[in-house]
Design a protein around this motif. Structure first.
Motif, PDB file in Angstrom:
ATOM      1  N   ASN A 102      -0.859  52.579  -9.734  1.00 64.22           N
ATOM      2  CA  ASN A 102      -0.329  52.190  -9.310  1.00 64.22           C
ATOM      3  C   ASN A 102      -0.032  51.578  -7.877  1.00 64.22           C
ATOM      4  O   ASN A 102       0.949  50.918  -7.315  1.00 64.22           O
ATOM      5  N   LEU A 103      -0.836  51.955  -7.334  1.00 61.44           N
ATOM      6  CA  LEU A 103      -1.408  51.511  -5.644  1.00 61.44           C
ATOM      7  C   LEU A 103      -2.189  50.036  -5.705  1.00 61.44           C
ATOM      8  O   LEU A 103      -3.355  50.838  -6.566  1.00 61.44           O
ATOM      9  N   SER A 104      -2.566  50.199  -4.479  1.00 60.33           N
ATOM     10  CA  SER A 104      -4.024  48.837  -4.645  1.00 60.33           C
ATOM     11  C   SER A 104      -5.585  49.786  -4.181  1.00 60.33           C
ATOM     12  O   SER A 104      -5.169  49.948  -4.048  1.00 60.33           O
ATOM     13  N   VAL A 105      -5.715  48.629  -4.695  1.00 64.21           N
ATOM     14  CA  VAL A 105      -7.433  48.715  -5.015  1.00 64.21           C
ATOM     15  C   VAL A 105      -8.008  47.779  -4.459  1.00 64.21           C
ATOM     16  O   VAL A 105      -7.584  46.384  -4.578  1.00 64.21           O
ATOM     17  N   GLY A 106      -9.126  47.845  -4.822  1.00 70.34           N
ATOM     18  CA  GLY A 106      -9.475  46.639  -4.165  1.00 70.34           C
ATOM     19  C   GLY A 106     -11.329  46.029  -4.788  1.00 70.34           C
ATOM     20  O   GLY A 106     -12.063  46.965  -4.894  1.00 70.34           O
ATOM     21  N   SER A 107     -11.933  44.986  -4.334  1.00 71.21           N
ATOM     22  CA  SER A 107     -13.136  45.181  -4.200  1.00 71.21           C
ATOM     23  C   SER A 107     -14.045  44.743  -2.511  1.00 71.21           C
ATOM     24  O   SER A 107     -13.407  44.155  -2.145  1.00 71.21           O
ATOM     25  N   ARG A 196       0.253  56.976  13.475  1.00 68.53           N
ATOM     26  CA  ARG A 196       0.273  57.588  12.004  1.00 68.53           C
ATOM     27  C   ARG A 196      -0.307  57.672  11.029  1.00 68.53           C
ATOM     28  O   ARG A 196      -1.540  56.793  11.410  1.00 68.53           O
ATOM     29  N   LEU A 197       0.122  57.758  10.760  1.00 64.71           N
ATOM     30  CA  LEU A 197      -1.184  58.638   9.216  1.00 64.71           C
ATOM     31  C   LEU A 197      -0.241  57.522   8.304  1.00 64.71           C
ATOM     32  O   LEU A 197       0.880  57.288   7.516  1.00 64.71           O
ATOM     33  N   ARG A 198      -1.875  56.864   7.702  1.00 61.29           N
ATOM     34  CA  ARG A 198      -1.730  55.579   6.852  1.00 61.29           C
ATOM     35  C   ARG A 198      -3.075  56.296   6.320  1.00 61.29           C
ATOM     36  O   ARG A 198      -4.285  55.609   6.563  1.00 61.29           O
ATOM     37  N   TYR A 199      -2.680  56.981   5.247  1.00 64.72           N
ATOM     38  CA  TYR A 199      -4.067  57.138   4.462  1.00 64.72           C
ATOM     39  C   TYR A 199      -3.714  57.339   2.465  1.00 64.72           C
ATOM     40  O   TYR A 199      -2.890  57.788   2.266  1.00 64.72           O
ATOM     41  N   SER A 200      -4.618  56.070   2.404  1.00 64.10           N
ATOM     42  CA  SER A 200      -3.983  56.099   0.425  1.00 64.10           C
ATOM     43  C   SER A 200      -4.956  56.215  -0.526  1.00 64.10           C
ATOM     44  O   SER A 200      -4.782  57.030  -1.253  1.00 64.10           O
ATOM     45  N   GLY A 201      -6.292  56.370  -0.206  1.00 60.69           N
ATOM     46  CA  GLY A 201      -7.646  57.559  -0.546  1.00 60.69           C
ATOM     47  C   GLY A 201      -8.057  56.289  -1.323  1.00 60.69           C
ATOM     48  O   GLY A 201      -9.055  56.273  -1.864  1.00 60.69           O
ATOM     49  N   GLY A 202      -7.226  54.629  -1.134  1.00 61.58           N
ATOM     50  CA  GLY A 202      -8.489  53.766  -1.306  1.00 61.58           C
ATOM     51  C   GLY A 202      -8.969  53.595   0.302  1.00 61.58           C
ATOM     52  O   GLY A 202      -8.595  52.495   1.611  1.00 61.58           O
ATOM     53  N   MET A 203     -10.564  53.198   0.224  1.00 59.57           N
ATOM     54  CA  MET A 203     -11.002  51.826   1.343  1.00 59.57           C
ATOM     55  C   MET A 203     -11.007  50.955   1.448  1.00 59.57           C
ATOM     56  O   MET A 203     -10.381  50.304   3.123  1.00 59.57           O
ATOM     57  N   VAL A 204     -10.327  50.110   0.764  1.00 59.25           N
ATOM     58  CA  VAL A 204     -10.277  48.978   0.480  1.00 59.25           C
ATOM     59  C   VAL A 204      -8.960  48.764   1.889  1.00 59.25           C
ATOM     60  O   VAL A 204      -8.343  47.924   2.328  1.00 59.25           O
ATOM     61  N   PRO A 205      -7.910  49.234   0.390  1.00 66.08           N
ATOM     62  CA  PRO A 205      -5.804  48.753   1.254  1.00 66.08           C
ATOM     63  C   PRO A 205      -6.100  49.490   2.748  1.00 66.08           C
ATOM     64  O   PRO A 205      -5.421  48.978   4.230  1.00 66.08           O
ATOM     65  N   ASP A 206      -6.487  50.887   2.264  1.00 66.62           N
ATOM     66  CA  ASP A 206      -7.131  51.325   4.138  1.00 66.62           C
ATOM     67  C   ASP A 206      -7.660  51.136   5.320  1.00 66.62           C
ATOM     68  O   ASP A 206      -6.624  50.097   6.677  1.00 66.62           O
ATOM     69  N   LEU A 207      -8.748  50.114   5.700  1.00 66.28           N
ATOM     70  CA  LEU A 207      -9.500  49.203   6.548  1.00 66.28           C
ATOM     71  C   LEU A 207      -8.407  48.517   6.041  1.00 66.28           C
ATOM     72  O   LEU A 207      -8.050  47.391   7.046  1.00 66.28           O
ATOM     73  N   HIS A 208      -8.330  47.187   4.861  1.00 63.46           N
ATOM     74  CA  HIS A 208      -6.943  45.997   5.150  1.00 63.46           C
ATOM     75  C   HIS A 208      -6.196  46.586   6.475  1.00 63.46           C
ATOM     76  O   HIS A 208      -5.078  45.226   6.705  1.00 63.46           O
ATOM     77  N   HIS A 209      -5.230  47.601   6.220  1.00 62.99           N
ATOM     78  CA  HIS A 209      -3.561  47.979   6.656  1.00 62.99           C
ATOM     79  C   HIS A 209      -4.380  47.789   8.226  1.00 62.99           C
ATOM     80  O   HIS A 209      -3.621  47.244   8.647  1.00 62.99           O
ATOM     81  N   ILE A 210      -5.619  48.269   9.009  1.00 61.40           N
ATOM     82  CA  ILE A 210      -5.655  48.312  10.023  1.00 61.40           C
ATOM     83  C   ILE A 210      -5.809  46.927  10.515  1.00 61.40           C
ATOM     84  O   ILE A 210      -5.303  46.351  11.119  1.00 61.40           O
ATOM     85  N   LEU A 211      -6.317  46.389   9.394  1.00 61.93           N
ATOM     86  CA  LEU A 211      -7.048  44.911  10.128  1.00 61.93           C
ATOM     87  C   LEU A 211      -5.623  44.239  10.395  1.00 61.93           C
ATOM     88  O   LEU A 211      -5.082  43.448  11.391  1.00 61.93           O
ATOM     89  N   ILE A 212      -4.680  44.032   9.538  1.00 62.66           N
ATOM     90  CA  ILE A 212      -3.481  43.712   9.095  1.00 62.66           C
ATOM     91  C   ILE A 212      -2.778  44.039  10.698  1.00 62.66           C
ATOM     92  O   ILE A 212      -1.864  43.219  10.949  1.00 62.66           O
TER      93      ILE A 212
END
Length: 285
Positions: A102-107, A196-212
């Motif tokens: 139930n973690l975020s995914v993306g396209s 701070r470590l922020r890694y979910s294993g999904g490229m989209v949510p992690d890169l989005h997190h950095i952008l936000i």
């Protein structure tokens, strides 16, 4: 030419937004069930991967300006319209293995005017499926990354994203035991500086997190088990390199600018680092 480009990109971006609603319905009714098939790079396909790919194929086929598409789930490109101008490379569902948790995914989408080369990118987009549906859009016609959120009726522009010169997030990909000592030291150094470590294993949510959040570093380096990296140039790396540069940051393979690389095959991979300028300079050094 610019007027046509603006109109064409608007059609493509609208199609991406509309498609996200159909894909989101799939995600709500799918908990990561697998199929009996594998994609072009040997990954076991999930039902959601296949269904998302079908939705996007059908959606882009309705756009006469799209000449060809290629998907991470397909071995070869698919021609749509002989008179089309644009080629679209996309990952229909990035991080789909996270669905069961139930973690975020993306396209991810790269829009090329001409051949599938990074110099031909005129636009890129990503969708993040989380508590809400968010869509990030970048084009060569303006600076920044426009971030839209679906409010239940339509997509509203929430903000235009830009990266600061320096961030505080670190999202290091790859299995640590396969990292080089140089990369390990670099990651440790960032954490010692307070990242701070922020890694979910999904490229989209992690890169989005950095952008936000306005800055930080995402990395998927060369490793002993994947010397050429794991992430694919056309579907994942080039679109996000375009997005990060549009946001005022950088994207390199460790030394060279990612958007200067030339793939030999649709599914070529590369090491990659995305971030704000100070983090990218640290990687270069």
């Amino acid at each position: 030419m610019q007027d046509n480009l603006a109109q064409d990109l608007e059609k493509i971006f609208t199609t991406i937004k509309d498609s996200s609603l159909h894909i989101y319905q799939i995600l709500r009714n799918n908990m990561g069930e697998t199929t009996q098939s594998k994609n072009s790079t040997g990954d076991l396909q999930l039902q959601a991967d296949v269904l998302a790919d079908e939705i996007l194929h059908k959606a882009f086929k309705a756009l006469e300006c799209v000449k060809e598409i290629c998907s991470e789930e397909q071995e070869m490109g698919i021609e749509l319209h002989n008179n089309g101008i644009y080629k679209i490379a996309y990952d229909p569902l990035d991080g789909s293995s996270l669905m069961g948790a139930n973690l975020s995914v993306g396209s991810i989408f790269g829009i090329y005017r001409g051949e599938f080369l990074p110099k031909n990118l005129v636009g890129a987009a990503y969708i993040v499926y989380g508590m809400v549906i968010g869509v990030g859009i970048a084009s060569k016609l303006k600076e920044g990354v426009d971030y839209f959120v679906f409010n239940g009726e339509d997509f509203k522009l929430q903000k235009t994203l830009f990266l600061k010169e320096e961030g505080k997030l670190n999202a290091p990909g790859g299995t640590q035991k396969y990292w080089s000592k140089t990369h390990q030291d670099k990651m440790n150094n960032l954490f010692q500086k307070g990242y701070r470590l922020r890694y979910s294993g999904g490229m989209v949510p992690d890169l989005h997190h950095i952008l936000i959040k306005g800055g930080g570093l995402f990395s998927y380096p060369s490793t002993t088990d994947a010397p050429k990296g794991k992430l694919r140039m056309l579907f994942e790396v080039f679109p996000f390199a375009f997005i990060f540069e549009n946001a005022g940051g950088g994207a390199i393979d460790g030394k060279q600018r990612l958007l200067e690389l030339v793939p030999n095959h649709l599914h070529d991979t590369t090491p990659c680092f995305f971030g704000s300028n100070k983090e990218i300079e640290i990687v270069k050094r």
